[in-house]
Write a protein that holds these residues in place. Structure first.
Motif, PDB file in Angstrom:
ATOM      1  N   VAL A   1       0.841  -1.190   0.000  1.00 36.64           N
ATOM      2  CA  VAL A   1       0.000   0.000   0.000  1.00 36.64           C
ATOM      3  C   VAL A   1       0.877   1.240   0.000  1.00 36.64           C
TER       4      VAL A   1
ATOM      5  N   THR B   1       1.829   5.328   0.799  1.00 37.40           N
ATOM      6  CA  THR B   1       2.065   5.942   2.108  1.00 37.40           C
ATOM      7  C   THR B   1       0.849   6.627   2.708  1.00 37.40           C
TER       8      THR B   1
ATOM      9  N   GLU C   1      -3.486   2.555   4.887  1.00 33.22           N
ATOM     10  CA  GLU C   1      -3.217   1.669   6.015  1.00 33.22           C
ATOM     11  C   GLU C   1      -2.686   0.328   5.507  1.00 33.22           C
ATOM     12  N   LEU C   2      -1.922  -0.346   6.353  1.00 30.47           N
ATOM     13  CA  LEU C   2      -1.498  -1.704   6.038  1.00 30.47           C
ATOM     14  C   LEU C   2      -2.717  -2.604   5.823  1.00 30.47           C
TER      15      LEU C   2
ATOM     16  N   ARG D   1       3.794  -1.394   3.570  1.00 32.20           N
ATOM     17  CA  ARG D   1       3.586  -0.036   3.067  1.00 32.20           C
ATOM     18  C   ARG D   1       4.886   0.432   2.451  1.00 32.20           C
TER      19      ARG D   1
END
Length: 213
Positions: free
Chosen positions: A102, A104, A107-108, A140
């Motif tokens: 994902v 920046t 969310e993870l 991330r």
């Protein structure tokens, strides 16, 4: 926009920016030629993060289910189709794996939502004719990351011979508001596997450390 008539058009409508394919042919290892070359492939979809609105995350209490159900199956189809075509059919595939990275702003859990539910995993497993749980990596990152995507046997996850990776370079993705979803597959094991298997292992406990110092 007109009604999509292909999964590529549907993917674009759902925010897929591009799909790329990485292939690898393993011919030799440590100076020895394999009897049968092993082919690996990774298909990568770059998709707009549906939980980023105007540059802001919808929040850690937002329900992810609706967008997951809508997007994940389509991505699974796009990626699986490319792996099956590139590797000569699902019957040729012996190992598989997956990954999600994902951007920046996300969310993870946004990455996890697109690969860790039945809406992705079950479809990928079915289309690649597997039965094992699919091994994975997630995280991330910013554009420019190199990812080692793990794989193991698609029907016998404990088969150590098929523990392997394929390297993927994400040169222009994910942007801050995007997610990269990756599916990987291989037509064979690691080169010259010979470290044994869980079915042949002898019992090993911490007792083997006794008397070493």
């Amino acid at each position: 926009m007109s009604t999509p008539t292909t999964f590529e058009e549907l993917g674009a409508a759902l925010g897929v920016r591009r799909v790329t394919l990485v292939t690898e042919e393993v011919i030799a290892e440590a100076g020895a030629t394999l009897e049968t070359p092993v082919h690996k492939a990774a298909a990568i979809a770059v998709v707009k993060n549906p939980w980023i609105v105007d540059g802001v995350s919808t929040g850690t209490d937002a329900d992810l289910n609706d967008a997951t159900q809508e997007i994940a199956p389509v991505i699974a189809k796009l990626l699986a189709d490319r792996l099956v075509e590139t590797l000569g059919g699902a019957g040729n595939i012996e190992a598989f794996g997956k990954a999600a990275l994902v951007g920046t702003d996300g969310e993870l859990e946004h990455a996890g939502a697109l690969i860790h539910t039945p809406y992705f995993g079950n479809l990928l497993r079915e289309m690649l004719e597997g039965t094992s749980i699919i091994c994975f990596t997630d995280g991330r990152t910013e554009p420019g990351t190199d990812v080692h995507v793990p794989m193991w046997h698609k029907t016998h996850a404990a088969n150590r011979d098929h523990y392997q990776t394929i390297d993927v370079s994400l040169a222009d993705a994910p942007h801050a508001d995007e997610i990269c979803v990756i599916a990987a597959a291989s037509t064979g094991p690691r080169p010259f596997p010979r470290i044994g298997d869980r079915t042949t292992d002898i019992p090993v406990t911490t007792d083997i450390l006794k008397g070493r110092i």
